[in-house]
Each structure stands twice: as structure tokens, then as C-alpha cells.
Design a protein around this motif. Structure first.
Motif, PDB file in Angstrom:
ATOM      1  N   MET A 276      96.447  75.927  56.864  1.00 50.42           N
ATOM      2  CA  MET A 276      95.616  77.122  56.992  1.00 50.42           C
ATOM      3  C   MET A 276      94.289  76.794  57.660  1.00 50.42           C
ATOM      4  SD  MET A 276      92.768  78.632  55.345  1.00 50.42           S
ATOM      5  CE  MET A 276      92.773  78.043  53.658  1.00 50.42           C
ATOM      6  N   TYR A 277      93.686  75.695  57.266  1.00 46.39           N
ATOM      7  CA  TYR A 277      92.394  75.300  57.822  1.00 46.39           C
ATOM      8  C   TYR A 277      92.528  74.932  59.305  1.00 46.39           C
ATOM      9  CZ  TYR A 277      87.764  73.130  57.937  1.00 46.39           C
ATOM     10  OH  TYR A 277      86.468  72.805  58.232  1.00 46.39           O
ATOM     11  N   ALA A 278      93.661  74.328  59.685  1.00 47.09           N
ATOM     12  CA  ALA A 278      93.888  74.006  61.092  1.00 47.09           C
ATOM     13  C   ALA A 278      93.916  75.269  61.944  1.00 47.09           C
ATOM     14  CB  ALA A 278      95.199  73.225  61.251  1.00 47.09           C
ATOM     15  N   VAL A 279      94.547  76.329  61.430  1.00 42.94           N
ATOM     16  CA  VAL A 279      94.571  77.596  62.161  1.00 42.94           C
ATOM     17  C   VAL A 279      93.161  78.163  62.291  1.00 42.94           C
ATOM     18  CG1 VAL A 279      95.431  79.977  62.132  1.00 42.94           C
ATOM     19  CG2 VAL A 279      96.950  78.097  61.493  1.00 42.94           C
ATOM     20  N   LEU A 280      92.355  78.043  61.256  1.00 40.74           N
ATOM     21  CA  LEU A 280      90.976  78.524  61.325  1.00 40.74           C
ATOM     22  C   LEU A 280      90.202  77.804  62.427  1.00 40.74           C
ATOM     23  CD1 LEU A 280      89.918  78.915  57.573  1.00 40.74           C
ATOM     24  CD2 LEU A 280      90.990  80.581  59.104  1.00 40.74           C
ATOM     25  N   LEU A 281      90.436  76.516  62.586  1.00 41.19           N
ATOM     26  CA  LEU A 281      89.742  75.780  63.640  1.00 41.19           C
ATOM     27  C   LEU A 281      90.263  76.160  65.025  1.00 41.19           C
ATOM     28  CD1 LEU A 281      89.212  72.219  62.153  1.00 41.19           C
ATOM     29  CD2 LEU A 281      87.596  74.105  62.342  1.00 41.19           C
ATOM     30  N   LEU A 282      91.542  76.527  65.119  1.00 38.12           N
ATOM     31  CA  LEU A 282      92.038  77.043  66.391  1.00 38.12           C
ATOM     32  C   LEU A 282      91.349  78.355  66.750  1.00 38.12           C
ATOM     33  CD1 LEU A 282      95.892  76.373  66.144  1.00 38.12           C
ATOM     34  CD2 LEU A 282      94.230  75.153  67.561  1.00 38.12           C
ATOM     35  N   MET A 283      91.005  79.139  65.728  1.00 38.14           N
ATOM     36  CA  MET A 283      90.324  80.416  65.938  1.00 38.14           C
ATOM     37  C   MET A 283      88.819  80.246  66.145  1.00 38.14           C
ATOM     38  SD  MET A 283      92.238  82.462  62.825  1.00 38.14           S
ATOM     39  CE  MET A 283      91.338  83.999  63.062  1.00 38.14           C
ATOM     40  N   LEU A 284      88.302  79.064  65.849  1.00 38.63           N
ATOM     41  CA  LEU A 284      86.853  78.871  65.846  1.00 38.63           C
ATOM     42  C   LEU A 284      86.177  79.201  67.178  1.00 38.63           C
ATOM     43  CD1 LEU A 284      84.306  77.985  64.381  1.00 38.63           C
ATOM     44  CD2 LEU A 284      84.867  75.610  64.957  1.00 38.63           C
ATOM     45  N   PRO A 285      86.708  78.785  68.337  1.00 35.81           N
ATOM     46  CA  PRO A 285      86.030  79.147  69.590  1.00 35.81           C
ATOM     47  C   PRO A 285      85.855  80.654  69.758  1.00 35.81           C
ATOM     48  CG  PRO A 285      87.619  77.405  69.996  1.00 35.81           C
ATOM     49  CD  PRO A 285      87.835  77.859  68.587  1.00 35.81           C
ATOM     50  N   ALA A 286      86.869  81.442  69.386  1.00 34.55           N
ATOM     51  CA  ALA A 286      86.738  82.904  69.468  1.00 34.55           C
ATOM     52  C   ALA A 286      85.667  83.397  68.503  1.00 34.55           C
ATOM     53  CB  ALA A 286      88.081  83.568  69.161  1.00 34.55           C
ATOM     54  N   MET A 287      85.602  82.795  67.317  1.00 32.66           N
ATOM     55  CA  MET A 287      84.562  83.171  66.366  1.00 32.66           C
ATOM     56  C   MET A 287      83.173  82.878  66.931  1.00 32.66           C
ATOM     57  SD  MET A 287      86.212  81.599  62.862  1.00 32.66           S
ATOM     58  CE  MET A 287      87.793  82.123  62.209  1.00 32.66           C
ATOM     59  N   LEU A 288      83.014  81.702  67.525  1.00 37.71           N
ATOM     60  CA  LEU A 288      81.711  81.322  68.064  1.00 37.71           C
ATOM     61  C   LEU A 288      81.327  82.201  69.247  1.00 37.71           C
ATOM     62  CD1 LEU A 288      82.040  77.426  67.891  1.00 37.71           C
ATOM     63  CD2 LEU A 288      80.777  78.921  66.338  1.00 37.71           C
ATOM     64  N   TRP A 289      82.317  82.593  70.044  1.00 37.78           N
ATOM     65  CA  TRP A 289      82.016  83.471  71.179  1.00 37.78           C
ATOM     66  C   TRP A 289      81.548  84.840  70.687  1.00 37.78           C
ATOM     67  CZ3 TRP A 289      84.163  88.113  72.937  1.00 37.78           C
ATOM     68  CH2 TRP A 289      83.723  88.518  74.200  1.00 37.78           C
ATOM     69  N   LEU A 290      82.253  85.388  69.695  1.00 34.29           N
ATOM     70  CA  LEU A 290      81.840  86.678  69.129  1.00 34.29           C
ATOM     71  C   LEU A 290      80.448  86.565  68.498  1.00 34.29           C
ATOM     72  CD1 LEU A 290      85.145  87.890  67.448  1.00 34.29           C
ATOM     73  CD2 LEU A 290      84.005  88.936  69.403  1.00 34.29           C
TER      74      LEU A 290
END
Length: 385
Positions: A162-176
Motif C-alpha cells: 500500500m505504501y509503495a502505491v502511495l509513493l507512486l502517487m506522490l509526484p501527482a500529489m506534489l504537483w497538485l
């Protein structure tokens, strides 16, 4: 927070390890407490399990760990996702996600070996029916593929994926977040609500189930941690309203009573979606989300509470928190061995408790060993020069 420890040159030259006045070790300490609690809870059936905070509230150490991870990511990446650095930070986050994926596969394989080996050695084939192992044994070819593709997860081995998926999503989070922190919060909250209402969750391949920890739900808590840390790094402060402190304390107290007195039969749904009124861990129901946030808020704003976690950089708890990933892997493998031990001793709680006490001690030994390895690695290039 989490600034570099000063005095590094003195440390490299062999001087006594300096005590930093700048490094804030509180996240390390709280993360260490989460890791130790996760280990204790992952060996069910022994007495120490009844002393962890899952017994007096809606949330447990998993929620606390994800919130702390969000805070740590906010400290590490906050404000750095700017033009010219975005590709490098994206690759860094994805590389870390790949590390977590490999760690997840490794611990899953070791877990299979521990249970299968014990089944052979002790002649207890019932072990194969534990923690979701049987589907892999009965459908070996499909099971191996499913495990590698994260379409089948063993019990107690589902946090890293689950945490690995969150890190895959992290760039989109940082961009937003770079566009607008409010936009990030709104998008994250909408995804959390939609996942809970419409059961949006990665599916398993070998059965009709789905992931135990849904990343589309848990990302909201992760994002809240990032936003809070960004606020603090920008010079902001958490609101210290007596009303907010009182409401948080009341909610924590009600949560404790609810669990202690087993008020689960009380219907508070009012026709609303379960994600808003239930207690589901997979979709991180609002009750669990509010509980971990209330606890974190009280720790942060009540004078003296969070300061108790401001320890020396060479404190054993700080060492554990500083090496969170290898210590988590170590604890997971230990916990799986502990589960087997309890199984073959017919759930002997005393044996299990002694094992967990020894395991906690080994956590500190392993963290100290990792610190020593790091010092040796730094000292070798200096000696060669």
C-alpha cells in the motif's frame, strides 16, 4: 523538522557522537513506537497485544504510521517540487516505491518459507491454512504470478504494498500541492470518499476479495500528513483553540469507551455511507481517520506531550525510527516466526509474550547494528584517503 544532524565532520573523524541541538527527533521516536506496536500486534494471542492503543480507540498503529510517513515525506520533499527538480524528485520517489515493492515480495516469500517449513518440520499442515497462504499452495502457478503482481497478499504482509502505491502517487500529489494545497486536499478527499462509497479498491486475483489496505482510501491520511508538515515548514502553526482541544479529547474518550465497552451494536449510520459512519479499516472510515488525527493533534498541541519524544539522536528509539524500513522488515519476519511459535504451542500466551519481549529487544539490537554499519561505511573512505 528532521533536519540534518550537525557536527558530522567530528563524527567522521572518530570523535564521540555529538548530540544535535537542531535535529527534531520526534518523528523518529513516534515512528519507532509505531514499528514496535505493529510487531506486537502482529503476534496475536499474547498478553502484550492487549496493552497497545488499538484496544482503547478506533485506529491503531497502521494509521499512525501512515500519518507519520506523510509528515516525513512533507519534510523531505515539501517545497522542493519546483521547475527543474520535478523529474529528479519523481524518479527518487518511484525508486523508493520500487524498493518497497521488492521488500514486500521478499518478506512475503520469507513468510511462505517460515509457515511451509514449520508445517513440514512439526507435521502441522494446518499452518498452510493460515494468513491466506492456502490459495497460493492450491494454485501455485497463478499464485506466484498474483503475488508478484500484488494480486494476492498474505495476512500481516500488506502495509508495504500500500505504501509503495502511495509513493507512486506522490509526484501527482506534489504537483497538485504546487498548484494549490487546497486543490490537493480537495482531490484527495474526493478520491477517499469515492473509494469508500463506490468500493474502488484493487482486486485480488485468486479470490473475490480485494486489498486489505486500500491505497485510494489511505492516500487521504498520507496527504493530510504532507499538508500539515508543509504548513509547519512555511512557518505556520497548528491552531490551539480550547474548543478544538476539547472536541479532540472528547472524541478520543468516546472512542476508548466504544471499544472498551463494545458498543458496536449501536447504529450510528443514519442511512449514510459506511465510509462516514462505519469502522472499516480497508476504506479508512471517517471514525478511524478522525481518531488518529485527534490523537496526533493532542500530542502536538498539549504542552509537554510531544516534548517527551524529543530525545538524543543516539537514543535507541531514535535509531529504530531512523532505520524504519529495514527494522519493519525485520519485525515482520520476527512476527511471522512468532505466529508459528504460538500455533505449534497451541496458543501458549506466556510463550508468545516471552517471544515478543525478546523480539522487542532484538529490534533495538538490530537498529544499533544498522547504525554501526553506517558509521563503518562512512569511516572506510576516510581511512582509505
Amino acid at each position: 523538522m528532521l533536519q540534518k544532524t550537525v557536527g558530522g565532520e567530528r563524527e567522521r573523524m572518530g570523535a564521540a557522537r555529538p548530540v544535535s541541538t537542531e535535529r527534531d527527533t520526534r518523528l523518529d521516536v513516534f515512528r519507532a513506537l509505531c514499528l514496535l506496536t505493529i510487531f506486537i500486534n502482529h503476534v496475536p494471542g499474547q498478553y502484550l497485544e492487549y496493552l497497545t492503543h488499538k484496544n482503547i480507540g478506533f485506529s491503531d498503529s497502521a494509521e499512525a504510521f501512515v500519518l507519520i510517513s506523510g509528515l516525513a515525506v512533507g519534510a523531505a520533499y515539501g517545497g522542493k517540487f519546483v521547475a527543474g527538480a520535478r523529474l529528479a524528485l519523481t524518479l527518487k520517489a518511484w525508486r523508493r516505491a520500487m524498493t518497497l515493492y521488492v521488500a514486500h515480495i521478499m518478506t512475503s516469500i520469507v513468510t511462505l518459507a517460515i509457515f511451509a517449513g514449520a508445517a513440514l518440520y512439526f507435521g502441522r499442515q494446518e499452518l498452510i491454512g493460515e494468513i491466506n497462504i492456502r490459495p497460493i499452495v492450491e494454485q501455485t502457478e497463478q499464485g506466484i504470478v498474483a503475488m508478484v503482481l500484488l494480486g494476492h497478499q498474505l495476512g500481516y504482509n500488506n502495509i508495504l504494498s500500500m505504501y509503495a502505491v502511495l509513493l507512486l502517487m506522490l509526484p501527482a500529489m506534489l504537483w497538485l500541492n504546487a498548484v494549490s494545497p487546497r486543490l490537493l486536499f480537495a482531490v484527495s478527499a474526493t478520491l477517499w470518499l469515492a473509494a469508500g462509497c463506490f468500493k474502488l479498491v484493487p482486486s485480488n486475483f485468486l479470490d473475490e476479495g480485494y486489498w486489505f489496505l486500500n491505497p485510494w482510501s489511505w492516500q487521504f491520511l498520507f496527504v493530510i500528513g504532507i499538508l500539515c508538515m508543509n504548513q509547519l515548514r512555511a512557518g505556520g502553526r497548528l491552531p490551539r483553540s480550547p474548543w478544538l482541544v476539547g472536541l479532540s479529547a472528547i472524541y478520543v474518550l468516546i472512542s476508548a469507551c466504544w471499544v472498551l465497552f463494545s458498543w458496536w451494536s449501536i447504529d450510528i449510520s443514519f442511512g449514510l455511507p459506511a465510509v462516514l459512519t462505519g469502522f472499516d479499516k480497508t476504506f479508512l472510515s471517517l471514525t478511524r481517520l478522525l481518531h488518529v488525527l485527534a490523537l496526533a493533534y493532542l500530542l502536538a498541541v498539549i504542552p509537554g506531550l510531544s516534548q517527551l519524544a524529543r530525545l538524543r539522536v543516539d537514543h535507541p528509539l531514535v535509531m529504530i525510527g531512523r532505520h524504519s524500513l529495514p527494522v519493519f522488515i525485520f519485525g515482520t519476519i520476527l512476527a511471522m516466526a512468532g505466529q508459528v511459535l504460538l500455533f505449534v504451542t497451541d496458543k501458549d500466551a506466556i510463550v508468545g509474550t516471552l517471544f515478543v519481549i525478546a523480539g522487542i529487544g532484538l529490534h533495538f539490537v538490530y537498529a544499533y547494528y544498522l547504525d554501526w554499519l553506517k558509521e563503518v561505511a562512512v569511516a572506510r573512505p576516510l581511512a582509505a584517503a
